[in-house]
Design an enzyme around this catalytic site. Structure first.
Site, PDB file in Angstrom:
ATOM      1  N   HIS A 125       1.824   4.689  -2.800  1.00  0.00           N
ATOM      2  CA  HIS A 125       2.128   6.043  -2.647  1.00  0.00           C
ATOM      3  C   HIS A 125       3.542   6.501  -3.138  1.00  0.00           C
ATOM      4  O   HIS A 125       3.920   7.501  -3.858  1.00  0.00           O
ATOM      5  CB  HIS A 125       1.858   6.433  -1.205  1.00  0.00           C
ATOM      6  N   HIS A 158       0.708  -1.192   0.049  1.00  0.00           N
ATOM      7  CA  HIS A 158       0.183   0.006  -0.091  1.00  0.00           C
ATOM      8  C   HIS A 158       1.002   1.280  -0.056  1.00  0.00           C
ATOM      9  O   HIS A 158       0.552   2.039  -0.956  1.00  0.00           O
ATOM     10  CB  HIS A 158      -0.875  -0.043   1.211  1.00  0.00           C
ATOM     11  N   GLU A 159       1.914   1.137   0.836  1.00  0.00           N
ATOM     12  CA  GLU A 159       2.609   2.499   0.931  1.00  0.00           C
ATOM     13  C   GLU A 159       3.443   2.467  -0.256  1.00  0.00           C
ATOM     14  O   GLU A 159       4.112   3.559  -0.732  1.00  0.00           O
ATOM     15  CB  GLU A 159       3.645   2.397   2.260  1.00  0.00           C
TER      16      GLU A 159
END
Length: 185
Positions: free
Chosen positions: A67, A63-64
Site C-alpha cells: 500500500h 502487505h503494508e
C-alpha cells in the site's frame, strides 16, 4: 505415581522404568534412551513459534509496503507505516513517515492523509453535520479527523484527490503483495 515415573524417565533418560509400568505402557528403556530430552523438545517448540511469528510479521510488513509504495509514488502523504497494533515498541521517522513496530503483531496499517473526502458542497476545511444519528455522528467525526491531519501545504497530497485507477492501485497493492509472496514461497 505411574505417570510421574514415566515422565521422570522421559525427562531423565538415564533412569530405568520399573518393569510393571514398562509392561503397561510398552515404553522400553531403549526407547527412552533414544528419545530427545524434554529441554530439546521445548526449545524446538519455542523456536517454531518464534519462526511463525516472524513469518507473519514479514507477511504483514510486505502487505503494508504494497500500500505504501504506490501511495508515495502518487504523491500521497503517508504519516505512519506501522507493523502491529497497541503501544509502540520502536519507531523512527524517515522523511515524513513514522515507521515502527507495535506490541501486538496481528496486523498493521499505513496512515494516508485525506482518506475520507469532504462532502460535495462543503467549503474546504469546513464540515457541516450530516445527521443526528449515531452512524452519522461517527462519520462526521471520522471526516473531521481526516481533515485535521491535512497540514498547510499538503492539500494536494491527500488520498481522495487521486484518480480512481490510482486509488484502486493503492488499495490493491497490499493483496497483490500477498499474492506475489505466495508465488515466491
Amino acid at each position: 505415581a505411574r505417570r510421574e515415573v514415566v515422565f521422570d524417565s522421559l525427562v531423565n533418560p538415564g533412569r530405568s522404568i520399573p518393569g510393571r509400568i514398562q509392561e503397561l505402557t510398552g515404553i522400553t528403556d531403549a526407547m527412552v534412551r533414544g528419545a530427545p530430552a524434554f529441554r530439546d523438545i521445548a526449545e524446538n517448540y519455542i523456536a517454531g513459534i518464534l519462526l511463525i511469528v516472524l513469518g507473519v510479521g514479514v507477511s504483514i510488513a510486505l502487505h503494508e509496503l504494497g500500500h505504501l509504495v504506490p501511495a508515495k509514488r502518487f504523491g500521497v502523504k503517508c504519516s505512519q507505516y506501522m507493523i502491529g497494533f497497541g503501544p509502540t515498541l520502536w519507531s523512527r521517522t524517515i522523511g515524513d513517515t513514522q515507521v515502527g513496530v507495535k506490541a501486538i503483531p496481528l496486523g498493521g496499517y499505513v496512515r494516508m492523509i485525506g482518506m475520507i473526502p469532504p462532502r460535495a458542497g462543503d467549503a474546504p476545511g469546513q464540515l457541516r453535520s450530516m445527521s443526528t444519528s449515531r452512524m452519522g455522528t461517527l462519520v462526521d467525526q471520522a471526516r473531521q479527523q481526516s481533515m485535521d491531519e491535512i497540514e498547510p501545504g499538503d492539500e494536494n497530497r491527500v488520498f481522495y484527490k487521486l484518480s480512481v485507477p490510482r486509488k484502486v492501485t493503492v488499495m490493491l497493492g497490499g493483496p497483490l503483495m500477498n499474492l506475489a509472496l505466495a508465488l515466491v514461497m
